[in-house]
Design a protein around this motif. Sequence first.
Motif, PDB file in Angstrom:
ATOM      1  N   SER A  30      -0.130 -14.331  -2.258  1.00  0.00           N
ATOM      2  CA  SER A  30       1.247 -14.784  -2.447  1.00  0.00           C
ATOM      3  C   SER A  30       1.453 -15.477  -3.785  1.00  0.00           C
ATOM      4  O   SER A  30       2.581 -15.758  -4.167  1.00  0.00           O
ATOM      5  CB  SER A  30       1.645 -15.746  -1.314  1.00  0.00           C
ATOM      6  N   ARG A  31       0.350 -15.744  -4.500  1.00  0.00           N
ATOM      7  CA  ARG A  31       0.446 -16.435  -5.787  1.00  0.00           C
ATOM      8  C   ARG A  31      -0.279 -15.650  -6.865  1.00  0.00           C
ATOM      9  O   ARG A  31      -1.288 -14.987  -6.609  1.00  0.00           O
ATOM     10  CB  ARG A  31      -0.153 -17.839  -5.689  1.00  0.00           C
ATOM     11  N   LYS A  32       0.224 -15.776  -8.091  1.00  0.00           N
ATOM     12  CA  LYS A  32      -0.360 -15.078  -9.227  1.00  0.00           C
ATOM     13  C   LYS A  32      -1.817 -15.465  -9.438  1.00  0.00           C
ATOM     14  O   LYS A  32      -2.680 -14.599  -9.655  1.00  0.00           O
ATOM     15  CB  LYS A  32       0.457 -15.373 -10.485  1.00  0.00           C
ATOM     16  N   ALA A  33      -2.114 -16.760  -9.373  1.00  0.00           N
ATOM     17  CA  ALA A  33      -3.477 -17.221  -9.625  1.00  0.00           C
ATOM     18  C   ALA A  33      -4.453 -16.609  -8.628  1.00  0.00           C
ATOM     19  O   ALA A  33      -5.574 -16.223  -8.990  1.00  0.00           O
ATOM     20  CB  ALA A  33      -3.540 -18.748  -9.556  1.00  0.00           C
ATOM     21  N   ASP A  34      -4.036 -16.513  -7.380  1.00  0.00           N
ATOM     22  CA  ASP A  34      -4.909 -15.938  -6.356  1.00  0.00           C
ATOM     23  C   ASP A  34      -5.133 -14.454  -6.603  1.00  0.00           C
ATOM     24  O   ASP A  34      -6.235 -13.936  -6.390  1.00  0.00           O
ATOM     25  CB  ASP A  34      -4.302 -16.148  -4.973  1.00  0.00           C
ATOM     26  N   ALA A  35      -4.081 -13.751  -7.043  1.00  0.00           N
ATOM     27  CA  ALA A  35      -4.213 -12.316  -7.326  1.00  0.00           C
ATOM     28  C   ALA A  35      -5.171 -12.080  -8.486  1.00  0.00           C
ATOM     29  O   ALA A  35      -6.021 -11.187  -8.433  1.00  0.00           O
ATOM     30  CB  ALA A  35      -2.843 -11.717  -7.637  1.00  0.00           C
ATOM     31  N   LEU A  36      -5.045 -12.878  -9.541  1.00  0.00           N
ATOM     32  CA  LEU A  36      -5.932 -12.732 -10.691  1.00  0.00           C
ATOM     33  C   LEU A  36      -7.376 -13.036 -10.313  1.00  0.00           C
ATOM     34  O   LEU A  36      -8.304 -12.333 -10.726  1.00  0.00           O
ATOM     35  CB  LEU A  36      -5.472 -13.659 -11.822  1.00  0.00           C
ATOM     36  N   ALA A  37      -7.573 -14.073  -9.503  1.00  0.00           N
ATOM     37  CA  ALA A  37      -8.923 -14.438  -9.089  1.00  0.00           C
ATOM     38  C   ALA A  37      -9.527 -13.362  -8.201  1.00  0.00           C
ATOM     39  O   ALA A  37     -10.706 -13.025  -8.335  1.00  0.00           O
ATOM     40  CB  ALA A  37      -8.894 -15.782  -8.351  1.00  0.00           C
ATOM     41  N   ASP A  38      -8.745 -12.814  -7.301  1.00  0.00           N
ATOM     42  CA  ASP A  38      -9.258 -11.786  -6.398  1.00  0.00           C
ATOM     43  C   ASP A  38      -9.636 -10.528  -7.173  1.00  0.00           C
ATOM     44  O   ASP A  38     -10.665  -9.901  -6.889  1.00  0.00           O
ATOM     45  CB  ASP A  38      -8.203 -11.440  -5.340  1.00  0.00           C
ATOM     46  N   THR A  39      -8.807 -10.168  -8.155  1.00  0.00           N
ATOM     47  CA  THR A  39      -9.126  -8.987  -8.962  1.00  0.00           C
ATOM     48  C   THR A  39     -10.419  -9.201  -9.740  1.00  0.00           C
ATOM     49  O   THR A  39     -11.277  -8.310  -9.805  1.00  0.00           O
ATOM     50  CB  THR A  39      -7.980  -8.672  -9.934  1.00  0.00           C
ATOM     51  N   ALA A  40     -10.569 -10.383 -10.312  1.00  0.00           N
ATOM     52  CA  ALA A  40     -11.756 -10.662 -11.128  1.00  0.00           C
ATOM     53  C   ALA A  40     -13.032 -10.731 -10.297  1.00  0.00           C
ATOM     54  O   ALA A  40     -14.085 -10.227 -10.708  1.00  0.00           O
ATOM     55  CB  ALA A  40     -11.557 -11.968 -11.887  1.00  0.00           C
ATOM     56  N   LYS A  41     -12.955 -11.322  -9.096  1.00  0.00           N
ATOM     57  CA  LYS A  41     -14.164 -11.567  -8.310  1.00  0.00           C
ATOM     58  C   LYS A  41     -14.479 -10.444  -7.322  1.00  0.00           C
ATOM     59  O   LYS A  41     -15.642 -10.099  -7.125  1.00  0.00           O
ATOM     60  CB  LYS A  41     -14.018 -12.889  -7.544  1.00  0.00           C
ATOM     61  N   ALA A  42     -13.442  -9.898  -6.686  1.00  0.00           N
ATOM     62  CA  ALA A  42     -13.686  -8.968  -5.582  1.00  0.00           C
ATOM     63  C   ALA A  42     -13.402  -7.512  -5.917  1.00  0.00           C
ATOM     64  O   ALA A  42     -13.747  -6.634  -5.135  1.00  0.00           O
ATOM     65  CB  ALA A  42     -12.828  -9.389  -4.374  1.00  0.00           C
ATOM     66  N   THR A  43     -12.797  -7.250  -7.061  1.00  0.00           N
ATOM     67  CA  THR A  43     -12.374  -5.884  -7.360  1.00  0.00           C
ATOM     68  C   THR A  43     -13.047  -5.313  -8.601  1.00  0.00           C
ATOM     69  O   THR A  43     -13.515  -4.171  -8.598  1.00  0.00           O
ATOM     70  CB  THR A  43     -10.842  -5.825  -7.535  1.00  0.00           C
ATOM     71  N   ALA A  44     -13.088  -6.083  -9.681  1.00  0.00           N
ATOM     72  CA  ALA A  44     -13.546  -5.544 -10.959  1.00  0.00           C
ATOM     73  C   ALA A  44     -14.981  -5.029 -10.897  1.00  0.00           C
ATOM     74  O   ALA A  44     -15.271  -3.907 -11.329  1.00  0.00           O
ATOM     75  CB  ALA A  44     -13.413  -6.614 -12.044  1.00  0.00           C
ATOM     76  N   GLU A  45     -15.911  -5.820 -10.373  1.00  0.00           N
ATOM     77  CA  GLU A  45     -17.319  -5.394 -10.344  1.00  0.00           C
ATOM     78  C   GLU A  45     -17.536  -4.177  -9.443  1.00  0.00           C
ATOM     79  O   GLU A  45     -18.216  -3.218  -9.853  1.00  0.00           O
ATOM     80  CB  GLU A  45     -18.209  -6.553  -9.899  1.00  0.00           C
ATOM     81  N   PRO A  46     -16.968  -4.155  -8.221  1.00  0.00           N
ATOM     82  CA  PRO A  46     -17.123  -2.943  -7.394  1.00  0.00           C
ATOM     83  C   PRO A  46     -16.518  -1.703  -8.047  1.00  0.00           C
ATOM     84  O   PRO A  46     -17.091  -0.608  -7.945  1.00  0.00           O
ATOM     85  CB  PRO A  46     -16.386  -3.303  -6.098  1.00  0.00           C
ATOM     86  N   LEU A  47     -15.391  -1.839  -8.734  1.00  0.00           N
ATOM     87  CA  LEU A  47     -14.789  -0.686  -9.402  1.00  0.00           C
ATOM     88  C   LEU A  47     -15.703  -0.148 -10.496  1.00  0.00           C
ATOM     89  O   LEU A  47     -15.886   1.068 -10.623  1.00  0.00           O
ATOM     90  CB  LEU A  47     -13.429  -1.062  -9.998  1.00  0.00           C
ATOM     91  N   ALA A  48     -16.271  -1.030 -11.285  1.00  0.00           N
ATOM     92  CA  ALA A  48     -17.167  -0.599 -12.364  1.00  0.00           C
ATOM     93  C   ALA A  48     -18.389   0.115 -11.793  1.00  0.00           C
ATOM     94  O   ALA A  48     -18.841   1.134 -12.327  1.00  0.00           O
ATOM     95  CB  ALA A  48     -17.589  -1.800 -13.203  1.00  0.00           C
ATOM     96  N   SER A  49     -18.919  -0.412 -10.690  1.00  0.00           N
ATOM     97  CA  SER A  49     -20.085   0.208 -10.066  1.00  0.00           C
ATOM     98  C   SER A  49     -19.742   1.582  -9.508  1.00  0.00           C
ATOM     99  O   SER A  49     -20.497   2.547  -9.675  1.00  0.00           O
ATOM    100  CB  SER A  49     -20.611  -0.694  -8.951  1.00  0.00           C
TER     101      SER A  49
END
Length: 294
Positions: free
Chosen positions: A45-64
Amino acid sequence: MAKKDGKRGKAPAGSPPSLRELLRVAPGRVDLTAVDPSSAPGGPSRKADALADTAKATAEPLASLQERLYAASTAGDRRRLLLVLQGMDTSGKGGTVKHVIGLFNPSGCRIQAFKAPTPEERSHPFLWRVERALPRPGEIGIFDRSHYEDVLIARVRELVPRRELNRRYEEINRFEEALAQDGVTVVKVFLHISYEEQRARLLARLDNPSKHWKFNVGDIEERALWPAYRRAYELVLERCSTDAAPWYAVPADRKWYRNWAVAKLLLEHLEDIGPRYPGADFDVDECRARLLAT
C-alpha cells in the motif's frame, strides 16, 4: 478483471491468489471505467514497501531465472519470454522498460519500440515487423507498443475497414497461439492510466525544460480521442485475452505500483517456466583432474 478459472497461473486451493489471477482480464465485456487506475491490487500500500519488496524479494530471483533460461537455451531449450506493453500516452511504457531492464542482464534482453510503420514495413503484412523482433530462445523480449497498434490506432483513426480489423484480431490470436506452441511465454500488460493522471504528466513535461523533448503537441489532440481509444482498448482486451496469451490490466497511476506489478508478473511467469541449468556434456571429474595436473 482477473480470470479465476484460467489454465495458467491458478493458485492452489486455500492459498492467496497470484497476481496473475488478480490482474488477468476476465472473459466477456470489458469496461475500463470500472477499474480504478490508482488502485494497487495484491500489492503493497506504500511506495517504500513496494521498492523494498522489489529489491529484496524480486530482483535476485528474476536475475537467477533469467540466467537459467539462457543457460537452458544452450542445450536446445527453445523457451523464452515476451513482455508486451501497451497503454495510453504517458502510461509509462518507457519507464517500465527502464525498470525491467534494471532487474535483468541487458545482454539477455531484446527490446523493440514500435513507432509508425516505415515504408518498407507498410509494404509487408502488419505482423512482419513483429516477427523480426521476437526474442530468440533463452532471451527475454520487451515490446514498447506492439502489433496491437494495428488494431488500436487503425480503429480510432479509421485507417482500415472494420471487416479488416476483425480479421486482424483473429490473426493476432492465431499468431500468439503459434508463439506459445513454439515455447514463447507471452505476457501482455495493459498499463491503465486515468484521464486526470495523463493531464498531470503532460503538464509536468511542459513545466520541466529537460522533458520538453518528450512532449508532442499532438498529445493534446489525442486526448480529445480518449473515449475512442478507451473503447479500442476494451475491444482488444475482450477479443485477444486467451489462455495462450492472456492480457493483464495493471493500474498505472502510481508508478511504484506499476513497476512492482510488472516485476511480479514476470517473476510468476518465469517461475512457471521453471528453467534449469543443463547438465554437463563432458566428464567433470576427468576435466578436474586434468586441470589439477597443469
